[in-house]
Scaffold this motif. Structure first.
Motif, short mmCIF file in Angstrom:
data_model
loop_
_atom_site.label_atom_id
_atom_site.label_comp_id
_atom_site.label_asym_id
_atom_site.label_seq_id
_atom_site.Cartn_x
_atom_site.Cartn_y
_atom_site.Cartn_z
N THR A 40 0.92 -1.24 -0.08
CA THR A 40 0.08 0.20 0.15
C THR A 40 1.13 1.19 0.14
OG1 THR A 40 -2.03 -1.10 1.22
CG2 THR A 40 -1.74 1.37 1.20
N VAL A 41 0.77 2.25 -0.82
CA VAL A 41 1.28 3.25 -0.93
C VAL A 41 0.58 4.59 -0.81
CG1 VAL A 41 2.86 4.69 -2.44
CG2 VAL A 41 2.84 2.61 -2.86
N THR A 42 1.00 5.40 0.09
CA THR A 42 0.35 6.78 0.32
C THR A 42 1.03 7.81 -0.39
OG1 THR A 42 1.18 7.66 2.47
CG2 THR A 42 -0.22 5.63 2.77
N VAL A 43 0.20 8.94 -0.73
CA VAL A 43 0.79 9.93 -1.48
C VAL A 43 0.66 11.16 -0.83
CG1 VAL A 43 1.23 11.13 -3.65
CG2 VAL A 43 0.58 8.71 -3.73
N THR A 44 1.66 12.11 -0.70
CA THR A 44 1.62 13.38 0.36
C THR A 44 0.91 14.40 -0.59
OG1 THR A 44 3.59 13.90 -0.12
CG2 THR A 44 3.55 12.80 1.97
N ALA A 45 0.53 15.35 0.33
CA ALA A 45 -0.02 16.97 -0.40
C ALA A 45 0.91 17.80 -0.17
CB ALA A 45 -1.64 16.86 -0.09
N SER A 46 1.37 18.55 -1.20
CA SER A 46 2.44 19.55 -0.99
C SER A 46 1.78 21.10 -1.27
CB SER A 46 3.63 19.46 -1.94
OG SER A 46 4.20 20.57 -2.08
N PRO A 47 1.76 22.06 -0.51
CA PRO A 47 1.36 23.28 -0.80
C PRO A 47 1.85 23.76 -1.95
CG PRO A 47 1.66 23.07 1.55
CD PRO A 47 2.25 21.94 0.84
N SER A 48 3.00 23.45 -2.07
CA SER A 48 3.80 24.18 -3.28
C SER A 48 3.41 23.35 -4.42
CB SER A 48 5.28 23.97 -3.12
OG SER A 48 5.75 22.76 -2.96
N LYS A 49 2.91 22.25 -4.65
CA LYS A 49 2.65 21.49 -5.90
C LYS A 49 1.20 21.47 -6.08
CE LYS A 49 6.77 18.34 -5.62
NZ LYS A 49 7.26 18.84 -6.98
N GLY A 50 0.44 21.60 -5.04
CA GLY A 50 -1.12 21.61 -5.16
C GLY A 50 -1.42 20.09 -5.06
N LEU A 51 -2.79 19.85 -4.95
CA LEU A 51 -3.36 18.48 -4.82
C LEU A 51 -3.34 17.65 -5.97
CD1 LEU A 51 -6.66 19.38 -2.59
CD2 LEU A 51 -4.58 17.83 -1.87
N HIS A 71 -3.27 11.69 0.09
CA HIS A 71 -3.58 12.68 1.19
C HIS A 71 -4.60 13.77 0.68
CE1 HIS A 71 0.05 11.56 3.87
NE2 HIS A 71 -0.44 10.63 3.07
N VAL A 72 -5.60 14.01 1.43
CA VAL A 72 -6.55 15.08 0.89
C VAL A 72 -6.42 16.22 2.18
CG1 VAL A 72 -8.80 15.85 0.43
CG2 VAL A 72 -8.09 13.55 -0.27
N ALA A 73 -5.54 17.19 1.89
CA ALA A 73 -5.02 18.28 2.88
C ALA A 73 -6.15 19.05 3.00
CB ALA A 73 -3.82 18.62 2.55
N ALA A 74 -6.94 19.08 4.21
CA ALA A 74 -8.35 19.94 4.34
C ALA A 74 -8.06 21.43 3.90
CB ALA A 74 -8.88 19.92 5.81
N ARG A 75 -6.91 22.16 4.31
CA ARG A 75 -6.75 23.40 4.00
C ARG A 75 -6.55 23.78 2.57
NH1 ARG A 75 -3.76 22.66 8.87
NH2 ARG A 75 -4.97 23.44 10.60
N MET A 76 -6.41 22.74 1.76
CA MET A 76 -6.02 23.02 0.31
C MET A 76 -7.37 22.66 -0.57
SD MET A 76 -2.06 20.81 0.07
CE MET A 76 -2.00 21.24 -1.59
N VAL A 77 -8.38 22.32 0.17
CA VAL A 77 -9.65 22.07 -0.56
C VAL A 77 -10.55 23.25 -0.39
CG1 VAL A 77 -11.54 20.77 -0.90
CG2 VAL A 77 -9.47 19.65 -0.29
N SER A 78 -11.26 23.89 -1.45
CA SER A 78 -11.90 25.15 -1.45
C SER A 78 -13.05 25.13 -0.59
CB SER A 78 -11.86 25.65 -2.66
OG SER A 78 -12.56 25.04 -3.52
N GLY A 79 -14.06 23.83 -0.97
CA GLY A 79 -15.23 23.71 -0.17
C GLY A 79 -16.09 22.45 -0.78
N ARG A 80 -17.09 22.44 -0.31
CA ARG A 80 -17.89 21.06 -0.71
C ARG A 80 -17.77 20.85 -2.12
NH1 ARG A 80 -22.33 18.93 2.28
NH2 ARG A 80 -23.42 17.33 0.96
N THR A 81 -18.14 21.78 -2.99
CA THR A 81 -17.98 21.38 -4.29
C THR A 81 -16.92 20.75 -4.82
OG1 THR A 81 -19.66 23.30 -4.80
CG2 THR A 81 -18.40 22.48 -6.71
N GLU A 82 -15.61 21.65 -4.51
CA GLU A 82 -14.38 20.75 -5.01
C GLU A 82 -14.34 19.48 -4.08
OE1 GLU A 82 -9.53 21.49 -4.86
OE2 GLU A 82 -10.90 22.90 -3.94
#
Length: 281
Positions: A40-51, A71-82
């Motif tokens: 199993t492989v997990t993939v990180t989320a980077s503010p510089s690279k984006g989701l 990784h679905v970093a919460a602060r990088m998601v704009s809201g419910r629609t995204e």
């Protein structure tokens, strides 16, 4: 000489290890070269690279047959629609597991923390079968301990398991697991630990790449890095052996390892398989 119970605990943890990787240009090739498809492989989320970088790599690895956890970093998601678009996208590629940290970015919209995003996922009908949240055996560099404990307690009803952040102190691991039990937290736990990274390069890599909570955590805790980099200061095998007595008490709680590879994928898999061979030999 380790006893049979310790050996059995170590074997179980190593057999149930998953690998965290950073979404760089060479990651896909490294995973394909060194990891069997049952990892199993997990993939990180980077503010510089984006989701997008996280999801793109996750989709490609899923296409190769790996079980993938973006990784679905919460602060990088704009809201419910995204969030709905993300769920449709990942599920459409057969990705049913995610990890939800708060993330290090400034909030892009409606989610100041992981809990807010998790609540929206629940309102959407909990589309993912496995949802991981972060646990902090070590003190978080920017959040008070009481808040991290309360946050994990608040998030537990929306998650299926806990992934602990990096820690290098077996004593802290043992006391943390005991506190979780005492609070009635029953969901499975994956113990976070570093793979066999080149120690002297680790902090520079963390600062340069700046990907994921694991690298940020290490960069902000230079005392921990000093312990990691010191000769004889840390080895994965010694760390696990010292943790094993506490982790073996409740196999249903501590089910495996979450190994931070810092993209040293081949070295990490060689370490894991080598230790398993020694345990079985």
């Amino acid at each position: 000489m380790r006893n049979k119970r310790t050996a059995a605990t170590l074997t179980r943890l190593l057999e149930n290890a998953r690998y965290e990787v950073l979404p760089t240009a060479s990651t896909e090739d490294k995973v394909l070269e060194h990891l069997p498809r049952d990892r199993t492989v997990t993939v990180t989320a980077s503010p510089s690279k984006g989701l997008e970088a996280t999801f793109d790599l996750a989709e490609r690895l899923a296409g190769h047959g790996y079980a993938v956890v973006p990784h679905v970093a919460a602060r990088m998601v704009s809201g419910r629609t995204e969030l709905e678009e993300i769920a449709d996208r990942l599920l459409g590629k057969g990705i049913t597991r995610i990890f939800v940290p708060g993330g290090d970015a400034e909030p892009a919209g409606d989610y100041p923390d992981a809990l807010a995003l998790l609540q929206d996922l629940a309102a959407m009908g909990s589309p993912f079968s496995h949802v991981g949240i972060t646990g902090y055996p070590e003190s978080h560099p920017t959040i008070h301990d009481d808040l991290t404990v309360q946050s994990m307690w608040d998030k537990r009803q929306f998650a299926t398991h806990i992934v602990s952040n990096l820690t290098f102190d077996p004593t802290l691991v043992r006391s943390w697991v005991q506190r979780l039990r005492a609070r009635g937290v029953a969901m499975p736990l994956l113990l976070g630990m570093p793979g066999p990274v080149e120690r002297t390069k680790l902090l520079g890599m963390a600062t340069r790449i700046g990907v994921g909570e694991s690298t940020k955590f290490l960069a902000k805790n230079k005392g921990l890095f000093a312990r990691l980099a010191a000769p004889g200061g840390f080895t994965g095998e010694s760390f696990l052996e010292k943790c094993a007595p506490a982790l073996g008490e409740d196999g249903a709680l501590v089910e495996g390892l979450h190994v931070f590879t810092f993209n040293q994928v081949g070295e990490t898999e060689a370490w894991r398989t080598g230790m398993l061979e020694r345990l079985r030999g």
